[in-house]
Design an enzyme around this catalytic site. Structure first.
Site, PDB file in Angstrom:
ATOM      1  CE1 TYR A 279      30.069  52.590  62.183  1.00 34.69           C
ATOM      2  CE2 TYR A 279      28.296  53.147  63.698  1.00 34.69           C
ATOM      3  CZ  TYR A 279      28.842  53.179  62.430  1.00 34.69           C
ATOM      4  OH  TYR A 279      28.173  53.795  61.420  1.00 34.69           O
TER       5      TYR A 279
ATOM      6  CG  HIS B 278      23.592  53.235  58.241  1.00 38.31           C
ATOM      7  ND1 HIS B 278      23.771  52.419  57.155  1.00 38.31           N
ATOM      8  CD2 HIS B 278      22.274  53.142  58.568  1.00 38.31           C
ATOM      9  CE1 HIS B 278      22.608  51.845  56.837  1.00 38.31           C
ATOM     10  NE2 HIS B 278      21.694  52.280  57.671  1.00 38.31           N
TER      11      HIS B 278
ATOM     12  NE  ARG C 165      28.523  54.612  56.735  1.00 38.20           N
ATOM     13  CZ  ARG C 165      28.401  53.820  57.793  1.00 38.20           C
ATOM     14  NH1 ARG C 165      27.824  52.646  57.698  1.00 38.20           N
ATOM     15  NH2 ARG C 165      28.866  54.206  58.963  1.00 38.20           N
TER      16      ARG C 165
HETATM   17  C1  LIG Z   1      16.218  43.075  55.924  1.00 39.47           C
HETATM   18  C2  LIG Z   1      16.715  44.289  56.606  1.00 39.47           C
HETATM   19  N1  LIG Z   1      17.299  44.179  57.808  1.00 39.47           N
HETATM   20  C3  LIG Z   1      17.752  45.258  58.453  1.00 39.47           C
HETATM   21  C4  LIG Z   1      17.646  46.504  57.899  1.00 39.47           C
HETATM   22  C5  LIG Z   1      18.175  47.735  58.633  1.00 39.47           C
HETATM   23  N2  LIG Z   1      19.347  48.220  57.918  1.00 39.47           N
HETATM   24  C6  LIG Z   1      19.250  49.210  57.015  1.00 39.47           C
HETATM   25  S1  LIG Z   1      20.671  49.458  56.216  1.00 39.47           S
HETATM   26  C7  LIG Z   1      21.468  48.270  57.078  1.00 39.47           C
HETATM   27  C8  LIG Z   1      22.896  47.969  56.790  1.00 39.47           C
HETATM   28  C9  LIG Z   1      23.121  47.616  55.367  1.00 39.47           C
HETATM   29  O1  LIG Z   1      24.475  47.426  55.113  1.00 39.47           O
HETATM   30  P1  LIG Z   1      25.019  47.228  53.637  1.00 39.47           P
HETATM   31  O2  LIG Z   1      24.252  46.128  52.966  1.00 39.47           O
HETATM   32  O3  LIG Z   1      26.479  47.048  53.729  1.00 39.47           O
HETATM   33  O4  LIG Z   1      24.676  48.556  52.866  1.00 39.47           O
HETATM   34  P2  LIG Z   1      25.159  50.040  53.200  1.00 39.47           P
HETATM   35  O5  LIG Z   1      24.197  50.613  54.173  1.00 39.47           O
HETATM   36  O6  LIG Z   1      26.536  49.957  53.734  1.00 39.47           O
HETATM   37  O7  LIG Z   1      25.101  50.760  51.910  1.00 39.47           O
HETATM   38  C10 LIG Z   1      20.609  47.684  57.994  1.00 39.47           C
HETATM   39  C11 LIG Z   1      20.980  46.617  58.949  1.00 39.47           C
HETATM   40  C12 LIG Z   1      17.017  46.588  56.650  1.00 39.47           C
HETATM   41  N3  LIG Z   1      16.831  47.749  56.036  1.00 39.47           N
HETATM   42  N4  LIG Z   1      16.581  45.473  56.023  1.00 39.47           N
END
Ligand SMILES: Cc1ncc(C[n+]2csc(CCOP(=O)(O)OP(=O)(O)O)c2C)c(N)n1
Ligand SMILES: Cc1ncc(C[n+]2csc(CCOP(=O)(O)OP(=O)(O)O)c2C)c(N)n1
Ligand SMILES: [Mg+2]
Ligand SMILES: [Mg+2]
Lengths: 325, 364, 325, 364
Positions: free
Chosen positions: B273, B264, B260
Site C-alpha cells: 500500500y 504496521h 512509521r
Molecule cells: C477498535 C479497533 N479497531 C481496529 C483495530 C485493528 N487495528 C490495530 S492498529 C490499527 C491502526 C491504527 O492506526 P493509528 O491509530 O494511526 O495508530 P498506528 O498504528 O499508526 O500507531 C487497526 C485498524 C483495533 N486494534 N482496534
C-alpha cells in the site's frame, strides 16, 4: 423504621456512603441539579456539591471511560446510566477495559466502579427504555452483575457494590422503583453480592426469577397456593457471581424448576440457570426446566408491551405444566 | 507562563512548530532550556529505543515473541513528549508507545515479557504511573481524562498524557474524551502521533482536513501541529501543554507529524500500500539523525560516544531479554487469579476443572 | 475442483456475488488496497473499483452505522470488522438499529447487511484479537448469527448471508482460516442459514460445537473411536436461527450431549443449547449435558492461551464422564 | 452557485445568520425567493404544528398517549429546514422532530399512532423518505450519512438531512458520522437544533466552545450558526447547504440556535433546573410570532386568516386523532411478524406460546 420505595432506598444508600467515604463520586446525565430522571440522586448535589455529584455531557462511553480513569486513580465512582437501553454505546468500555484492567495489569490497577441503571419494561415507556441486558453483561468477564427487586435489597446491594473492590453493574427494576415499599433500616447494612434470596418457601416447584419478575412469580405462587400447589420462589439477585448452591438446593428439594425473565429468550440468563441445573441436579429433575421469558423480538411499544412481558398467569401455566410431567 | 506555541501556532494556517530543521540546525530563540547532560541523555534514549525496536522485530522473526509493532521513526515524538512529564504524571499509551513508556519508567524487561505473551509485562511497577498498552484503538484517551480529572478533584498537581494515532482520531471515543476534558477543564494532554498510516490506510482517509490538530477547535482547547521528528519541538510543546494543564489551564491537543518507517506490525506487508520512494523520503528525516547533527554541531556527539552508547544499549537489551526469558513458564492457576479480587465460585470450579484436565493430559 | 482454504473460499464468494449483484459493496478498515488484514477481500478493489470496495475511517460504529444507511437505501453492504474484539464499539448500532429497523418500521425499511469478522483464539495474537462474542450477538433480536468451520460452508453461508433479506453477522474462525483446506466448487451455491451440520455420525454421545472447536471435537471423536466410543459431531453453524431439530434428533438417539465452545462459560451459547435439550429431550437424557468451554476470564495472552482453549483432550474427558453416568 | 452563508458566516467569530430580526423586520437583501403563497403555507404549517404539539401535551395528561416530547419553540428550525428539501431527499429525525417530519410527508395520524404506542405510526408511507424517530441520542446521523452515500454511489441527486440536539453533539457517533460524511464527501446536511438543554443539562455542559457549529472545522466542512427562531434564515441556510450537497459540494453542519419552551418530555419538570425568567425571555422570541409580524408587515396576515387557520388546524388534528384512535387494538401476532422476513422456528414457537397463554388467560 422508615418505609421506603426502591428509589428512596437507593437515594438513602448514596447519602450514607457519600458521607462515609469521600472517595465516592456520582456521575451521569442529569444526576446533579435534576437529581436523576427517577430522582435516585435527588438532593445529593445540594449536600455534596457539584464536584462530587457531576452532570456529564451526553455520552455513555465517555462517562464510563472517564469513570474507569477515576476508579483506577482510587476514587469510587458511581455512574448512573439513564436507562439500560442506553448502555450499549459504552459496551466497549465495559468489555475491553472495565472488566479487564485488574486482569491485564495483574492487580496493579483495579476499577472499583459501580454502574447503576433502571432496567426492564412495564412502565409504558418509549422505545429503548425497557431493555433487559443482564445476559449480555453476565457474559463479560470481570464484571459483577446484580439486580435487587426490593427496597431493602436495593440499599444493601448498592452499599456492597460501592465497597466492592471490583466493578459492579446494578440493574434496577424500573417498574418496581416506586411500586414496592417496605421498611428499610436507617443504618448501614450490606447484602452480600452473589447470594440469591429464597423469597418464599415451597415444596413442589422452584420458581427462579429476578427484578420485576420476582413479584410476578410471588403473585403466581400466591394463586397456586389457592390451588393447592406449594411453590418456592427464589430471587436470584446476582448473575455474577451466580449462587448455584441456593438454586440447586431448592431444585433438589422440589424436583421441578421454572425460570422467569423479561429478557429476550434466546441466550437469556435463564439458559445459564437451566444449564447449571442440568449439569448438577439432573437426577433430581422430575420435569423439564421451563423458561417463561420475553420473546426473541424487540420490546414492543407500550400498546403491546403486555403481550411481551411474562406475567403471573404465564408463570402459573408453566408451573402447572411442569407439575403434569 | 506566557504561551510560546499553543495559542500562537494556528493549525488552520498550516503552521507547524519546528525548532530543529531537517538538517539539525537549531532555532536558538525557541530552544528549550535543556542542559547538555539532558540533551545527551535524550540522545542516548533515542539510540537505545532504536536498538530495542530493531530487536523486537528480529525476535519476532525468530519466533521468540509474538506480533510486534515497530515505532521506528517515531522516537522523537515519543521520547520528547515523555521527557516533558513529571514522575507523578500519568501516561496512557497505545501499543506502539514503548519508547515513551520506557522514558516514564516502564522497565525494559517487562516490555519483553509482554511481547512474550506474559501478563507480568503489563504489571507496572508500583511507582510507575502508566497504564498498560491499549490495543482497542481510540479507547484509551478517556482513561487519561479520568485520571487527570481525579488529580484535579484531589487538588493534586499531576497531569495525564495520552498517546493515540492518526487512525484513532476517527473513533467516537476520542471525541468523547477530548470533549469531556474540555468541559471539565481537566489537566490532560492529548498527543496524536500522526505517523501517516493506520495499517494500510493513509492519513487522508481518516479526515478531510488539512490537520488533525484543528479538531481541538471544536472542543475549545488549543491544538497545535508539531514536527514530530524534531525532539526539541516535541519536548517544548508538550512541556508547555503539560505545565499549562498543571497550572489549571485545561487540556490541549498536540499533533506530532511523523512517519512509521517500519511495517504496521510484523504481520503487515507495507509494500502492498505504499511506495518505497515515500519511505525513502521520510528516512532522510530520521529523528535520531536530526538530533545527532544538532548535538554534533554543539560538540556533544562523537563517533566514539555513539559506539559506546550502542554497546551499552545492546548489553541493556540483552540483559532485559535474558531476565524476561528466564521467567518460569506460565502456571495454569494464573489465569484465574486476576478476574476479581476474590474468585467467584464459578472461577474456583473452573480452575479445578483445568487442573484436572492438565493432570489427565499429563497422565496419558 | 479447486482446493481452497477458508480465506480463499470467502474471497471467491465475494468475487462471485459482487459480479452477480451490483448492489453489493464491501467496506471496512484495510479491505481495499490492502485486501484485508487476512486477505479475505484481496483483489476485490482492483476488480470492482474503490467505489464498491471501500476503505473506511477507523471507526467501527461509523462503519456499521453508515452501512445501515446504505442497506436501508437498497444496497447490500458487506462489512468487515477487523477482529471480533473490535465489534463492541458498534454494539449500539447492532442492538438499537441494525436488528430493529424492520421491526420498528413494520417492514417498510430493512437492513440486509452482512457483518463478517474473524473470531476466536488459538493464533497467538495480541490482546483483544481472540474473542468469541457469539452469545452476545445471539441475544440481540433481529440479527442472524452464523459461523462456518470449513471452506465449503464459508462460501455457501456467505452467499446466503449476502442474499438474506435481514442482517447477518458471520463469525469466521481465525484459527481455521488457512488451516482447513478442502475442495470448494467454483459455481454459485448456498448453504442454508439456520441448519446445523452433522459432521460425523455416532451412537453413544453427541458433541455439539462450532467454529474452530468443531475440529477439536472431530479429533476427540477420532480418538474416542480407537477407545470404542462412537461419538456424533454436530457443527451448529448457526446460532440464530437455532437448529433445534438436528440437535434434538441426535441427542434423542445418543442420550448424551457434550457442548464445546471457546467463549466465556457463563452465559455462553452452550447454555442455550443445554437449556433447549433440557426443555425438549429431558427424558432421553442418560447423563447431564456437559459443557467444555473457555473460562470466565479474559482470553490470556498467547503464552497461556492453551490453558484457556478447550481441546480434544478436554472434550474426550467430558465424553468419558458423561458415559460414566 | 455562490455561497451566501456557508463559507461567509464564521462561527469562530460568533457570527449568526439572521434574516428576520426578533421584531420580524426582514433583511431584504438576504430574503430567500419564496412566493407569498409559500410564505403563507409556511406560516400555516407553523400554526398547525403548534396546535399538534399542544394537543400532544394535553393528550398525554389525559392518558391517551404515552410520553410526549414537545417541540414548542423549535417550529422555525424544523419547518424552515424541512421545507428546503425535495421530496426525494431523505430525512433522519430525532424524537423531537415531528414538525419537520410532517412537512416531509409524515402523516399526522401516524404521528398520533406512534404516540399511542402503535408501531403503525413508525411505518412510513411508501413515498415518504423518512426514517422513524430516533430515540438513542446521537445514533441517527450515521444513518443519514449512509443514505446520502448510497445516493452518491448511484449518481442520484437526492441528499439526506439529519436532525439532532445540542446534547447529541457529545456522542461519539455524531463525530463518526460527520467525519465519514466529510471523508467521503457525501451529500448530507447536519442540523443541530441547539435548544439549550439536554433534559436538565444546559448547553454549556455539552461543550466548552462558544458555538457547536465550530465542530465542523474539525471535519473540514462548513459549519454555520443560524438563528433557529428565524424561519427565513433557517430555510435559506438549509437550502444553500442542501443544494451545495446536491451539486457535489459535500456535507455541511448547521447549528440552529433555538430554545425548548416546554419541558423535555411530559415526564420532566423543568422548574428543577431553569429559571422562569429565562423561559420568559425566550418566549418573547417565539418563532411563530416573529414570522407573523413579518407576514403582517407584508400584508400577508390578518386576524381572520389566523382564526381560520386555527379552526382548520384543529379540525385536521381531531380528524387525525380520530383515525389513530379508531384503529383496532393490537393483535398478539403482530409482535412476531417483523423481526425477520421469515420468522425463525424459535419465533414461531414463541408466537404459539403467547397464543396459548392468552387463550388460557381468557379461559379463566
Ligand atoms: C477498535 C479497533 N479497531 C481496529 C483495530 C485493528 N487495528 C490495530 S492498529 C490499527 C491502526 C491504527 O492506526 P493509528 O491509530 O494511526 O495508530 P498506528 O498504528 O499508526 O500507531 C487497526 C485498524 C483495533 N486494534 N482496534
Ligand atoms: C444514548 C442515549 N442516552 C440517553 C438518553 C436519554 N435522553 C433522552 S433525550 C436526552 C437529552 C437529549 O438532548 P438533546 O440532544 O439536546 O436533544 P433535545 O432533547 O434537547 O431535543 C437524554 C439524555 C437517550 N435517549 N439516548
Ligand atoms: Mg497511524
Ligand atoms: Mg437539546
Amino acid at each position: 423504621m422508615e418505609k421506603r420505595n426502591i428509589v428512596a432506598a437507593l437515594n438513602h444508600a448514596l447519602f450514607l456512603e457519600m458521607a462515609r467515604d469521600e472517595r465516592v463520586v456520582v456521575l451521569g446525565e442529569d444526576v446533579g441539579r435534576d437529581g436523576g430522571v427517577f430522582r435516585v440522586t435527588d438532593g445529593l448535589q445540594q449536600k455534596f456539591g457539584p464536584e462530587r455529584v457531576i452532570d456529564t455531557p451526553l455520552a455513555e462511553s465517555g462517562i464510563i471511560g472517564t469513570a474507569f480513569g477515576l476508579a483506577v486513580a482510587g476514587l469510587r465512582p458511581v455512574v448512573e446510566i439513564q436507562f439500560s437501553g442506553f448502555l450499549p454505546p459504552a459496551f466497549d468500555e465495559l468489555i475491553s477495559h472495565v472488566g479487564r484492567i485488574r486482569w491485564r495489569s495483574r492487580g496493579r490497577f483495579t476499577c472499583p466502579v459501580v454502574i447503576r441503571m433502571p432496567s426492564g419494561g412495564g412502565i409504558r415507556a418509549p422505545e429503548h427504555h425497557s431493555e433487559s441486558p443482564e445476559a449480555l453483561l453476565a457474559h463479560i468477564p470481570g464484571i459483577k452483575v446484580v439486580m435487587p427487586s426490593t427496597p431493602y435489597d436495593a440499599k444493601g446491594l448498592l452499599l456492597s457494590a460501592i465497597r466492592d473492590p471490583d466493578p459492579v453493574v446494578m440493574l434496577e427494576p424500573t417498574r418496581c422503583y416506586r411500586a414496592i415499599v417496605e421498611e428499610v433500616p436507617d443504618d448501614d447494612y450490606t447484602e452480600p453480592i452473589g447470594k440469591a434470596r429464597v423469597f418464599r418457601q415451597g415444596e413442589q416447584v422452584t420458581i427462579i426469577s429476578w427484578g420485576a419478575m420476582v413479584h410476578e412469580a410471588l403473585s403466581a405462587a400466591e394463586q397456586l397456593k389457592t390451588e393447592g400447589v406449594s411453590a418456592e420462589v427464589i430471587d436470584l439477585r446476582s448473575f455474577v457471581p451466580f449462587d448455584r448452591e441456593t438454586v440447586l438446593e431448592s431444585v433438589e428439594k422440589t424436583g421441578r424448576a421454572v425460570i422467569v425473565h423479561e429478557a429476550v429468550r434466546t441466550g437469556g440468563f435463564g439458559a445459564e440457570v437451566s444449564a447449571q441445573i442440568n449439569e448438577h441436579a439432573l437426577t433430581a429433575l422430575e420435569a423439564p426446566v421451563m423458561r417463561v421469558t420475553g420473546f426473541d423480538t424487540v420490546m414492543p411499544l407500550f400498546r403491546s408491551e403486555h403481550f411481551y412481558l411474562p406475567n403471573a398467569s404465564r408463570i402459573r401455566n408453566a408451573v402447572q405444566e411442569v407439575l403434569r410431567s | 507562563m506566557t504561551s510560546r506555541f499553543l495559542e500562537r501556532c494556528d493549525p488552520l494556517k498550516g503552521e507547524m512548530v519546528q525548532i530543529l530543521d531537517p538538517q539539525g540546525v537549531c532555532d536558538e530563540a525557541a530552544r528549550p532550556g535543556l542542559s547538555d547532560e539532558e540533551l545527551r541523555k535524550l540522545y542516548r534514549q533515542m539510540v537505545l529505543s532504536r536498538l530495542i525496536d530493531r530487536k523486537g522485530f528480529s525476535l519476532q522473526r525468530q519466533g521468540r515473541i509474538g506480533t510486534y509493532a515497530q515505532f521506528e521513526g517515531q522516537e522523537a515524538a515519543q521520547i520528547g513528549s515523555a521527557y516533558a512529564l513529571r514522575k507523578d504524571d500519568w501516561m496512557v499509551p497505545s501499543y506502539r508507545d514503548g519508547a515513551a513508556m520506557l522514558v516514564h519508567g516502564y522497565p525494559l524487561a517487562k516490555f519483553f515479557m509482554y511481547l512474550m505473551g506474559n501478563e507480568e509485562g503489563n504489571r507496572m511497577p508500583d511507582d510507575v504511573r502508566c497504564l498498560p498498552f491499549a490495543i482497542v484503538v481510540g479507547s484509551q484517551p478517556m482513561h487519561a481524562v479520568g485520571l487527570a480529572w481525579a488529580a484535579k478533584m484531589r487538588r493534586e498537581s499531576s497531569v495525564a498524557i495520552t498517546y493515540f494515532g492518526d487512525g484513532a482520531t476517527s473513533q467516537g471515543d476520542v471525541h468523547e474524551a477530548m470533549n469531556f476534558a474540555s468541559v471539565f477543564q481537566v489537566p490532560c494532554v492529548f498527543i496524536c502521533e500522526n505517523n501517516q498510516f493506520a495499517i494500510s490506510m493513509p492519513r487522508c482517509r481518516q479526515s478531510a482536513t488539512r490537520t488533525l490538530a484543528q479538531r481541538a477547535i471544536g472542543y475549545g482547547m488549543p491544538g497545535v501541529v508539531v514536527d514530530g521528528n524534531d525532539l526539541l519541538a516535541v519536548y517544548a510543546v508538550t512541556r508547555e501543554a503539560a505545565e499549562r494543564a498543571r497550572a489549571g489551564g485545561g487540556p490541549a491537543m498536540i499533533e506530532a507529524v511523523t512517519y512509521r518507517l517500519g511495517a504496521h506490525t510484523t504481520s503487515d506487508d507495507p509494500t502492498r500500500y505504499r511506495e518505497d520512494a515515500e519511505v525513502a523520503e521520510w528516512r532522510k528525516k530520521d529523528p535520531i539523525e536530526r538530533f545527532r547533527r544538532f548535538l554534533e554541531a554543539r560538540g556533544l556527539w562523537t563517533r566514539e560516544w555513539e559506539e559506546a552508547l550502542r554497546q551499552e544499549g545492546s548489553a541493556q537489551v540483552e540483559a532485559a531479554l535474558e531476565a524476561a526469558e528466564k521467567l518460569p513458564p506460565a502456571e495454569p492457576d494464573e489465569i484465574f487469579r486476576y478476574t476479581f479480587q476474590e474468585p467467584t465460585p464459578q472461577l474456583r470450579a473452573q480452575s479445578q476443572t483445568l487442573r484436572e484436565a492438565l493432570r489427565s493430559e499429563r497422565g496419558k
